[in-house]
Write a protein that holds these residues in place. Structure first.
Motif, PDB file in Angstrom:
ATOM      1  N   TRP A   4       0.837  -1.198   0.000  1.00  0.00           N
ATOM      2  CA  TRP A   4       0.000   0.000   0.000  1.00  0.00           C
ATOM      3  C   TRP A   4       0.878   1.257   0.000  1.00  0.00           C
ATOM      4  O   TRP A   4       0.634   2.196  -0.762  1.00  0.00           O
ATOM      5  N   GLU A  38     -10.032   1.676  -1.197  1.00  0.00           N
ATOM      6  CA  GLU A  38      -9.955   2.200   0.170  1.00  0.00           C
ATOM      7  C   GLU A  38     -11.346   2.539   0.698  1.00  0.00           C
ATOM      8  O   GLU A  38     -11.702   2.153   1.818  1.00  0.00           O
ATOM      9  N   TYR A  55     -11.408  -0.967   2.720  1.00  0.00           N
ATOM     10  CA  TYR A  55     -10.532  -0.788   3.881  1.00  0.00           C
ATOM     11  C   TYR A  55     -11.026   0.243   4.890  1.00  0.00           C
ATOM     12  O   TYR A  55     -10.986  -0.002   6.096  1.00  0.00           O
ATOM     13  N   GLU A  80      -3.191  10.312   5.153  1.00  0.00           N
ATOM     14  CA  GLU A  80      -3.736   8.957   5.116  1.00  0.00           C
ATOM     15  C   GLU A  80      -2.751   7.966   5.737  1.00  0.00           C
ATOM     16  O   GLU A  80      -3.136   7.113   6.542  1.00  0.00           O
TER      17      GLU A  80
END
Length: 188
Positions: free
Chosen positions: A42, A94, A98, A172
Motif C-alpha cells: 500500500w 480504500e 478498507y 492517510e
C-alpha cells in the motif's frame, strides 16, 4: 467540513487525530512486527503515485523549456492515463473495503476517516481537471499552432495536484499505518 480541514487548505492532521502517529513515528513503521506485506504494498502504491506525478511534472517542465520531444505526447498519454486510472481505483478500494474496517478499530480516528473520504471526493474533481488538461495538451500536440498555453496550464494543474495529493497521502499514511501497527494487520 471546516476550511482548515479541507484538502486544499489543510496543513496537516489535527493533533487529536495524530494520537497513533505520535505513538508510531514513520521511521519505525517497517521494523514493527505488525507491519506486513500488504501495508508495504500500500505504501509502495503511494510512492508510485508520487513518482509518476513527479515524472510528468518534470517532463512538462522540459517541454515548456523547449519544444516537446518526439515521445512527450505518447508518454504523457501513457503515464497520465495509468496514473489517473490507478489512483481512482486505489481510492475506490480504500473507500469500499478498507476504510469501513479501519474506522471500526478505533473510534478516536473516525473523524480522520471522514476527512480522508472528503479528500477522495475532492481529488475526484482534481482528477477530472488533470485529465481534461492532459487531453487538451495531447490535442494541441496534434494540431498546428500554440502548444505552450495548454502545456503551461497543465503544468499548473499538475503542480496543484501534487500539493493536494501529497497532503492527502501523508495524512492517510499517518492515520492508517499506525492503526495497523496498533491493532494488527489482519484485514479481510
Amino acid at each position: 467540513m471546516t476550511a482548515d480541514l479541507k484538502l486544499e487548505t489543510r496543513k496537516g492532521l489535527p493533533e487529536h487525530l495524530r494520537v497513533l502517529a505520535e505513538k508510531y513515528p514513520a521511521p519505525t513503521w517497517a521494523a514493527h512486527p505488525n507491519f506486513n506485506d500488504l501495508t508495504s504494498f500500500w505504501l509502495e502504491r503511494h510512492l508510485m503515485f508520487r513518482q509518476l506525478l513527479d515524472k510528468m511534472i518534470a517532463d512538462a517542465e522540459v517541454a515548456l523549456d523547449g519544444a516537446p520531444g518526439p515521445r512527450f505526447g505518447a508518454e504523457l498519454s501513457r503515464y497520465g492515463g495509468f496514473f489517473l486510472n490507478q489512483l481512482h481505483h486505489h481510492h475506490m478500494i480504500e473507500d469500499d473495503h478498507y476504510f469501513p474496517q479501519f474506522t471500526a478499530l478505533d473510534a478516536r480516528l473516525e473523524r480522520g476517516f471522514e476527512i480522508l473520504d472528503a479528500d477522495h471526493h475532492a481529488l475526484d474533481a482534481h482528477i477530472r481537471d488533470f485529465g481534461q488538461h492532459t487531453n487538451a495538451v495531447l490535442a494541441a500536440l496534434q494540431a498546428p499552432g500554440d502548444k505552450r498555453t495548454a502545456l503551461g496550464r497543465l503544468h499548473e494543474v499538475q503542480e496543484d495536484f501534487r500539493k493536494f495529493l501529497h497532503r492527502h497521502l501523508t495524512d492517510e499514511e499517518e492515520i492508517i499505518v499506525p492503526l495497523i501497527l496498533e491493532y494488527g494487520p489482519d484485514m479481510q
